[in-house]
Scaffold this active site. Structure first.
Site, PDB file in Angstrom:
ATOM      1  N   VAL A   8       1.259 -10.894 -19.352  1.00 33.36           N
ATOM      2  CA  VAL A   8       1.013 -12.095 -18.553  1.00 33.36           C
ATOM      3  C   VAL A   8       2.321 -12.868 -18.387  1.00 33.36           C
ATOM      4  CG1 VAL A   8      -1.417 -12.213 -19.203  1.00 33.36           C
ATOM      5  CG2 VAL A   8       0.283 -13.452 -20.558  1.00 33.36           C
ATOM      6  N   GLU A  63       5.582 -15.197 -18.443  1.00 29.09           N
ATOM      7  CA  GLU A  63       6.511 -15.446 -19.545  1.00 29.09           C
ATOM      8  C   GLU A  63       6.465 -16.926 -19.942  1.00 29.09           C
ATOM      9  OE1 GLU A  63       9.507 -14.073 -22.313  1.00 29.09           O
ATOM     10  OE2 GLU A  63       7.820 -13.200 -21.261  1.00 29.09           O
ATOM     11  N   LYS A  82       0.858 -16.805 -23.362  1.00 25.85           N
ATOM     12  CA  LYS A  82       0.833 -15.571 -24.145  1.00 25.85           C
ATOM     13  C   LYS A  82       0.100 -15.759 -25.466  1.00 25.85           C
ATOM     14  CE  LYS A  82       4.847 -13.161 -22.217  1.00 25.85           C
ATOM     15  NZ  LYS A  82       4.100 -11.937 -21.824  1.00 25.85           N
ATOM     16  N   SER A 126       9.819 -10.951 -22.734  1.00 23.36           N
ATOM     17  CA  SER A 126      11.221 -10.594 -22.571  1.00 23.36           C
ATOM     18  C   SER A 126      12.150 -11.573 -23.281  1.00 23.36           C
ATOM     19  CB  SER A 126      11.571 -10.536 -21.079  1.00 23.36           C
ATOM     20  OG  SER A 126      11.230 -11.743 -20.427  1.00 23.36           O
ATOM     21  N   HIS A 146       8.968  -4.657 -25.042  1.00 24.13           N
ATOM     22  CA  HIS A 146       9.532  -5.194 -23.801  1.00 24.13           C
ATOM     23  C   HIS A 146       9.847  -4.049 -22.846  1.00 24.13           C
ATOM     24  CE1 HIS A 146      13.090  -7.347 -21.662  1.00 24.13           C
ATOM     25  NE2 HIS A 146      11.991  -7.368 -20.935  1.00 24.13           N
ATOM     26  N   ASN A 196      11.634  -3.725 -15.638  1.00 25.48           N
ATOM     27  CA  ASN A 196      11.149  -3.675 -14.260  1.00 25.48           C
ATOM     28  C   ASN A 196      12.114  -2.884 -13.365  1.00 25.48           C
ATOM     29  OD1 ASN A 196       9.490  -4.432 -12.077  1.00 25.48           O
ATOM     30  ND2 ASN A 196      10.795  -6.157 -11.582  1.00 25.48           N
ATOM     31  N   GLU A 233      12.279  -2.067 -25.364  1.00 19.56           N
ATOM     32  CA  GLU A 233      12.759  -2.723 -26.581  1.00 19.56           C
ATOM     33  C   GLU A 233      11.569  -2.911 -27.511  1.00 19.56           C
ATOM     34  OE1 GLU A 233      16.448  -5.681 -25.924  1.00 19.56           O
ATOM     35  OE2 GLU A 233      14.657  -6.257 -24.810  1.00 19.56           O
ATOM     36  N   ASN A 281      18.519  -8.887 -22.960  1.00 17.35           N
ATOM     37  CA  ASN A 281      18.643 -10.187 -22.294  1.00 17.35           C
ATOM     38  C   ASN A 281      19.688 -11.082 -22.948  1.00 17.35           C
ATOM     39  OD1 ASN A 281      16.990  -9.921 -20.075  1.00 17.35           O
ATOM     40  ND2 ASN A 281      15.147 -10.478 -21.198  1.00 17.35           N
TER      41      ASN A 281
END
Length: 234
Positions: free
Chosen positions: A39, A41, A46, A69, A90, A93, A102, A140
């Site tokens: 769902v 971020e 979450k 993420s 993770h 996309n 991840e 990230n």
């Protein structure tokens, strides 16, 4: 259906932006052994999804994975009654193309949950790296400052979006420049990730630039809205 160490036949993935409660009523996930939420971020959304799944999934040994993420997994795990069965997975996309996952165990995640998540990722044909449970994880933590740096170049008038993207594509052999990548990710998602990282570390390089905030407020979210740093066909 019995599960094996390398496969999770009853695994399901919660669709992005769905309502957790209405989905749980429709999907009847009580017999599932592995559920992945994907769902928005947002920490509160979450956590609410995971609390709902915790109540809906009957087997206390079932694993609840989050596709976050940037949000520390421990913050989400403790929202449930089974924190040892919560883990970060993770996906990148577009998921059918990108091979990386991840894997982020929280401080409270059990070794068995890590093993089963790794096995499911392998079953899906993914390559796994294990990341620390800190905002941004591995990818990230490196990628976001680079992307925000490109936004700041536009904001300061130092360079135009096309020149920034072509420079990185042609000069550094990147398949996509940073601003086109932001448009693909979604500027609202990028802002949420940056905010999560800045909240944890208070490092200026993680702070969302004012231009990014203004574009999100204006609804210029990238590909999904038809306009971001570039314009796209509807």
């Amino acid at each position: 259906m019995p599960r094996s160490p390398s496969a999770e036949p009853n695994a399901i993935r919660l669709p992005a932006r769905s309502s957790a409660r209405s989905w749980a009523r429709r999907a009847a996930p009580g017999d599932r052994q592995f559920v992945i939420e994907a769902v928005a971020e947002n920490r509160d959304i979450k956590a609410d999804v995971l609390r709902t799944l915790d109540k809906a999934v009957e087997d206390p040994a079932a694993v609840l994975a989050t596709n976050t993420s940037s949000i520390p997994v421990v913050d989400l795990a403790v929202a449930t009654e089974r924190p040892a069965r919560v883990i970060g997975m993770h996906f990148f996309n577009p998921v059918p193309v990108q091979r990386l996952v991840e894997l982020i165990p929280a401080l409270v995640t059990s070794a068995d949950s890590v093993r089963r998540a790794r096995g499911l990722a392998a079953q899906l044909g993914k390559q796994v790296i294990q990341a620390p449970d800190r905002s941004g994880f591995v990818v990230n933590a490196l990628l976001v400052p680079y992307l925000l740096g490109a936004v700041r170049m536009v904001e300061s008038g130092s360079a135009q979006p096309d020149d920034i993207d072509r420079g990185m594509e042609l000069g550094c052999a990147h398949p996509m420049g940073p601003l086109r990548l932001l448009d693909l990710i979604g500027l609202d998602t990028a802002q949420a990730v940056a905010e999560s990282m800045y909240e944890e570390f208070k490092e200026p390089l993680y702070a969302p630039p004012a231009l990014l905030r203004r574009m999100v407020a204006a609804g210029r979210l990238g590909r999904k809205s038809g306009r971001g740093f570039h314009t796209y066909d509807a």
